[in-house]
Design an enzyme around this catalytic site. Structure first.
Site, mmCIF file in Angstrom:
data_model
loop_
_atom_site.group_PDB
_atom_site.id
_atom_site.type_symbol
_atom_site.label_atom_id
_atom_site.label_comp_id
_atom_site.label_asym_id
_atom_site.label_seq_id
_atom_site.Cartn_x
_atom_site.Cartn_y
_atom_site.Cartn_z
ATOM 1 N N LYS A 7 0.841 -1.199 0.000
ATOM 2 C CA LYS A 7 0.000 0.000 0.000
ATOM 3 C C LYS A 7 0.874 1.245 0.000
ATOM 4 C CE LYS A 7 -2.330 2.873 3.056
ATOM 5 N NZ LYS A 7 -2.223 3.935 2.089
ATOM 6 N N GLY B 149 6.675 5.216 8.027
ATOM 7 C CA GLY B 149 5.741 6.332 8.155
ATOM 8 C C GLY B 149 5.913 6.980 9.510
ATOM 9 N N GLU C 16 9.755 1.671 10.506
ATOM 10 C CA GLU C 16 10.691 2.783 10.278
ATOM 11 C C GLU C 16 9.884 4.053 10.437
ATOM 12 O OE1 GLU C 16 13.753 2.212 9.964
ATOM 13 O OE2 GLU C 16 13.847 0.127 9.310
ATOM 14 N N CYS D 89 13.095 11.725 6.202
ATOM 15 C CA CYS D 89 13.188 11.329 7.617
ATOM 16 C C CYS D 89 14.588 11.559 8.150
ATOM 17 C CB CYS D 89 12.797 9.867 7.767
ATOM 18 S SG CYS D 89 13.762 8.790 6.702
ATOM 19 N N GLU E 18 8.606 16.315 15.516
ATOM 20 C CA GLU E 18 8.985 16.246 14.097
ATOM 21 C C GLU E 18 8.133 17.225 13.293
ATOM 22 O OE1 GLU E 18 7.931 12.735 11.749
ATOM 23 O OE2 GLU E 18 9.977 12.690 11.006
HETATM 24 P P1 NAD Z 1 1.795 8.120 7.899
HETATM 25 O O1 NAD Z 1 2.141 7.321 9.093
HETATM 26 O O2 NAD Z 1 0.680 9.067 7.997
HETATM 27 O O3 NAD Z 1 1.443 7.153 6.672
HETATM 28 C C1 NAD Z 1 2.339 6.171 6.202
HETATM 29 C C2 NAD Z 1 1.547 5.101 5.481
HETATM 30 O O4 NAD Z 1 0.745 4.403 6.429
HETATM 31 C C3 NAD Z 1 0.584 5.631 4.430
HETATM 32 O O5 NAD Z 1 0.549 4.734 3.348
HETATM 33 C C4 NAD Z 1 -0.741 5.642 5.173
HETATM 34 O O6 NAD Z 1 -1.873 5.578 4.343
HETATM 35 C C5 NAD Z 1 -0.612 4.395 6.016
HETATM 36 N N1 NAD Z 1 -1.441 4.368 7.216
HETATM 37 C C6 NAD Z 1 -1.968 5.409 7.885
HETATM 38 N N2 NAD Z 1 -2.633 4.967 8.971
HETATM 39 C C7 NAD Z 1 -2.503 3.626 8.985
HETATM 40 C C8 NAD Z 1 -2.929 2.612 9.894
HETATM 41 N N3 NAD Z 1 -3.616 2.888 10.996
HETATM 42 N N4 NAD Z 1 -2.597 1.323 9.637
HETATM 43 C C9 NAD Z 1 -1.868 1.025 8.554
HETATM 44 N N5 NAD Z 1 -1.431 1.941 7.655
HETATM 45 C C10 NAD Z 1 -1.735 3.236 7.880
HETATM 46 O O7 NAD Z 1 3.139 8.834 7.450
HETATM 47 P P2 NAD Z 1 3.330 9.879 6.275
HETATM 48 O O8 NAD Z 1 2.766 11.187 6.712
HETATM 49 O O9 NAD Z 1 2.874 9.275 4.998
HETATM 50 O O10 NAD Z 1 4.920 9.986 6.187
HETATM 51 C C11 NAD Z 1 5.697 10.872 6.934
HETATM 52 C C12 NAD Z 1 6.326 10.164 8.107
HETATM 53 O O11 NAD Z 1 7.132 9.073 7.644
HETATM 54 C C13 NAD Z 1 7.277 11.041 8.898
HETATM 55 O O12 NAD Z 1 7.048 10.825 10.274
HETATM 56 C C14 NAD Z 1 8.654 10.527 8.512
HETATM 57 O O13 NAD Z 1 9.662 10.723 9.472
HETATM 58 C C15 NAD Z 1 8.381 9.083 8.328
HETATM 59 N N6 NAD Z 1 9.410 8.452 7.522
HETATM 60 C C16 NAD Z 1 10.291 7.615 8.136
HETATM 61 C C17 NAD Z 1 11.314 7.021 7.402
HETATM 62 C C18 NAD Z 1 12.287 6.076 8.053
HETATM 63 O O14 NAD Z 1 12.963 5.385 7.324
HETATM 64 N N7 NAD Z 1 12.377 6.026 9.359
HETATM 65 C C19 NAD Z 1 11.419 7.275 6.030
HETATM 66 C C20 NAD Z 1 10.499 8.154 5.438
HETATM 67 C C21 NAD Z 1 9.498 8.730 6.184
#
Ligand code: NAD
Length: 481
Positions: free
Chosen positions: A173, A226, A248, A282, A384
Site C-alpha cells: 500500500k 511512516g 521505520e 526522515c 517532528e
Molecule cells: P503516515 O504514518 O501518515 O502514513 C504512512 C503510510 O501508512 C501511508 O501509506 C498511510 O496511508 C498508512 N497508514 C496510515 N494509517 C494507517 C494505519 N492505521 N494502519 C496502517 N497503515 C496506515 O506517514 P506519512 O505522513 O505518509 O509519512 C511521513 C512520516 O514518515 C514522517 O514521520 C517521517 O519521518 C516518516 N518516515 C520515516 C522514514 C524512516 O525510514 N524512518 C522514512 C520516510 C518517512
C-alpha cells in the site's frame, strides 16, 4: 482525468466500491488524477490472490525470482524520465531530485536485493559426533508493505524488493497522497510478466486499507515506513497476533557541528540536509547544534546560502525547493513556525508561505526557514516538523551537545562534523541513533542496516537484515548416533 487502478492478481482494476479520491499536484494545488478509495473487500481480494500465489512463488528458484527483480530494475531504468516526472508532479519535489535520487535508487533497490538474494544462505554446524545442525531461511507467506509519501517509489521498492526476493508474496500500500509511481510499478510488473498474485498493490487510506491489511491473519509480517503515530497503532493492533514488524518511523535528527569542522563542506552539507526535498526526508537534520566559537560565523553563512535557494516550479531545472506534499501538511509546518515564534524563537530567514505566480499560485510552498533562540527542550526542537524548517542551537562542549542531541523521543540519525575523528567516533558512540554520519550525510551503502532506535523504529532494513526479516529461520538438528 487519469484514473489510477489497483493491481490485484495480475490485473488492473478499480475499487469494488467504485469510489475514488482526488489526487492533487501540490505544486499547483490542482486535482490531476483519481486514486482508488479502496476498502477491506479489495484488501481481502488481494490477500487471497497473494496467498494463492505463495506456494508457487516460494518454490520458484532463486535464480528465477532474481531474474524478475532484475527485469523490473531494467524497466525502471528505461522509464527513468517518465517515472521521475510522475514522482515530481505527485509529490511536489524537484524533478531533478526525482531524476537523480528517487528513481535511480528505486532501480538500485531491485538490483541490490536481486544480488543480495544470490548470496543469502543458511548455515550448518557440526556440533560434535552426536549431531549436525543446519539452519534454513524460508519465505514467510504474504507480507504487507506500507510506505509514506516523501520518497514514494524509493521506499515502496525498498520493501517490495527484499520481500519478493526472499520468496514471499506481497500486498503493498503506497501513500494515498503519492500513488502514481506505485501505479506505474504495477504496469511494469505486468510488462515483465511477474506471475499473477505475487505482487498486489492496493490504493487508499490508512484506515480503510492499511488497518484491514495489517490486521488480517494471513499477513505474516508488516514492513512499515511512516509516522511514529501510525507505527504505534500498527504495533498495538498486531501485538496479540505476534506478527513480525519492521517499523521505520519519525525522526528529529541532530547535526553536530564542532568548531574544528571543514567549514565549507559542513556548510554545504548542512544546507542540503536541512532542505533537501523541502526538509521532508526522515533523515533531514532539523536541529543544527553549532559550537559556540563558530556559531555566529556559521549562522551568517548558512542564512546567506539559504536565502539563495530557489523556490519554484518543481519541473524547472533551476529549482532547489519545490512544494510541500499537501495543503494540510503545509499548514502544519506553518503552525510550527508560529509556535516557535510564540515560544521566543527568532526567524533568521524564511518563515512564510512561498508566494509564486501564475499556475503555481495555488501550490503549497514555504520559504526555507531557519530559527534560533530556543532551548533543546522547546516543542519545535522535540517534535517532528518534517518541512523546510531547521533550528540553530549553540553548544559549549561534547557532553553538553550529546545531552541535548539525545533529549528527544526519536533516535533515527545524526551527523557529526569535526576533523578530529577520535572525537567524531566518541560522539557517534554516545548518540542514541540508528545511523550516525561523520563528515557526510545521507550516504547510504545498501548493505548496511538501516533503522532507528527509541520511537524512530523497531528492526533494521537493508542488506542481510531485510532478507532475514522477510524470512522464517529454522534450526534442524540431525542426531548422528
Ligand atoms: P503516515 O504514518 O501518515 O502514513 C504512512 C503510510 O501508512 C501511508 O501509506 C498511510 O496511508 C498508512 N497508514 C496510515 N494509517 C494507517 C494505519 N492505521 N494502519 C496502517 N497503515 C496506515 O506517514 P506519512 O505522513 O505518509 O509519512 C511521513 C512520516 O514518515 C514522517 O514521520 C517521517 O519521518 C516518516 N518516515 C520515516 C522514514 C524512516 O525510514 N524512518 C522514512 C520516510 C518517512
Amino acid at each position: 482525468m487519469k484514473r489510477i487502478l489497483n493491481y490485484i492478481n495480475g490485473e488492473m482494476k478499480g475499487p469494488r466500491s467504485g469510489k475514488f479520491l482526488e489526487n492533487k499536484d501540490p505544486s499547483r494545488g490542482q486535482v490531476y488524477s483519481l486514486v482508488p478509495d479502496s476498502d477491506e473487500t479489495d484488501v481481502l481480494e488481494a490477500i487471497e490472490a497473494a496467498q494463492k500465489a505463495f506456494i508457487s512463488w516460494s518454490e520458484t528458484s532463486v535464480a528465477t525470482r532474481v531474474l524478475f527483480l532484475r527485469k523490473i530494475a531494467s524497466k525502471i531504468e528505461q522509464n527513468l524520465e517518465a517515472l521521475a516526472l510522475a514522482e515530481s508532479i505527485d509529490s511536489g519535489k524537484p524533478l531533478n531530485l526525482a531524476r537523480t535520487v528517487d528513481i535511480p535508487r528505486s532501480q538500485s533497490n531491485f538490483e541490490f536485493f536481486a544480488d543480495a538474494m544470490t548470496q543469502f544462505h543458511g548455515e550448518a554446524f557440526k556440533t560434535d559426533s552426536r549431531a549436525l545442525n543446519y539452519v534454513t531461511y524460508s519465505p514467510l507467506g504474504v507480507v504487507a508493505c506500507i510506505s509514506p509519501w516523501n520518497l514514494p517509489l524509493y521506499l515502496f521498492s525498498w520493501k517490495i524488493a527484499p520481500a519478493l526476493a526472499a520468496g514471499n508474496t506481497v500486498v503493498a500500500k503506497p501513500s494515498e497522497m503519492t500513488p502514481m509511481t506505485a501505479f506505474l510499478l504495477s504496469e511494469i510488473a505486468i510488462e515483465v510478466g511477474l506471475p499473477k498474485g505475487v505482487l498486489n498493490i492496493i490504493h487508499g487510506t490508512g484506515p480503510d486499507v492499511g488497518v484491514p491489511l495489517v490486521n488480517h491473519p494471513l499477513i505474516k509480517a508488516v514492513s512499515f515506513t511512516g509516522s511514529t503515530k501510525t507505527g504505534r497503532s500498527i504495533a498495538q493492533s498486531t501485538a496479540a497476533s505476534f506478527k513480525k514488524l519492521s517499523l521505520e518511523m519519525g525522526g528529529k535528527n541532530a547535526n553536530i557541528i564542532f568548531s574544528d569542522c571543514d567549514f565549507e563542506k559542513t556548510l554545504n552539507m548542512t544546507l542540503r540536509s536541512s532542505f533537501l526535498n523541502q526538509g521532508q526526508i526522515c533523515l533531514c537534520g532539523s536541529r543544527i547544534f553549532i559550537q559556540s566559537a563558530i556559531y555566529e560565523k556559521f549562522k551568517s553563512a548558512l542564512v546567506e546560502k539559504t536565502l539563495k535557494l530557489k523556490l519554484g516550479d518543481p519541473l524547472k531545472i533551476e529549482t532547489d525547493q519545490g512544494a510541500l506534499v499537501s495543503e494540510a501538511h503545509r499548514d502544519k509546518v506553518l503552525s510550527y513556525i508560529e509556535l516557535a515564534q510564540k515560544e521566543g524563537g527568532k526567524v533568521l530567514c524564511g518563515g512564510k508561505v512561498g508566494k509564486l505566480s501564475g499556475d503555481l499560485a495555488q501550490g503549497y510552498y514555504i520559504q526555507p526557514t531557519l530559527i534560533e533562540g530556543l532551548s533543546a527542550s522547546s516543542r519545535i526542537n522535540q517534535e517532528e516538523v518534517f518541512g523546510p524548517v531547521a533550528t540553530l542551537i549553540p553548544f559549549h562542549d561534547l557532553d553538553d551537545v550529546i545531552q541535548m542531541a539525545n533529549s528527544t523521543q526519536y533516535g533515527l540519525s545524526a551527523s557529526v562534523w569535526t576533523q578530529d575523528l577520535t572525537k567524531g567516533h566518541k560522539v557517534a558512540q554516545r548518540l542514541e541513533a540508528g545511523i550516525v554520519w561523520i563528515n557526510t550525510w545521507m550516504l547510504r551503502d545498501l548493505r548496511t542496516p538501516f533503522g532507528g532506535v527509541k520511537e524512530s523504529g523497531i528492526g533494521r532494513e537493508g542488506g542481510k537484515q531485510a532478507l532475514e526479516f522477510m524470512s522464517e529461520v529454522k534450526n534442524i538438528c540431525i542426531g548422528l548416533e
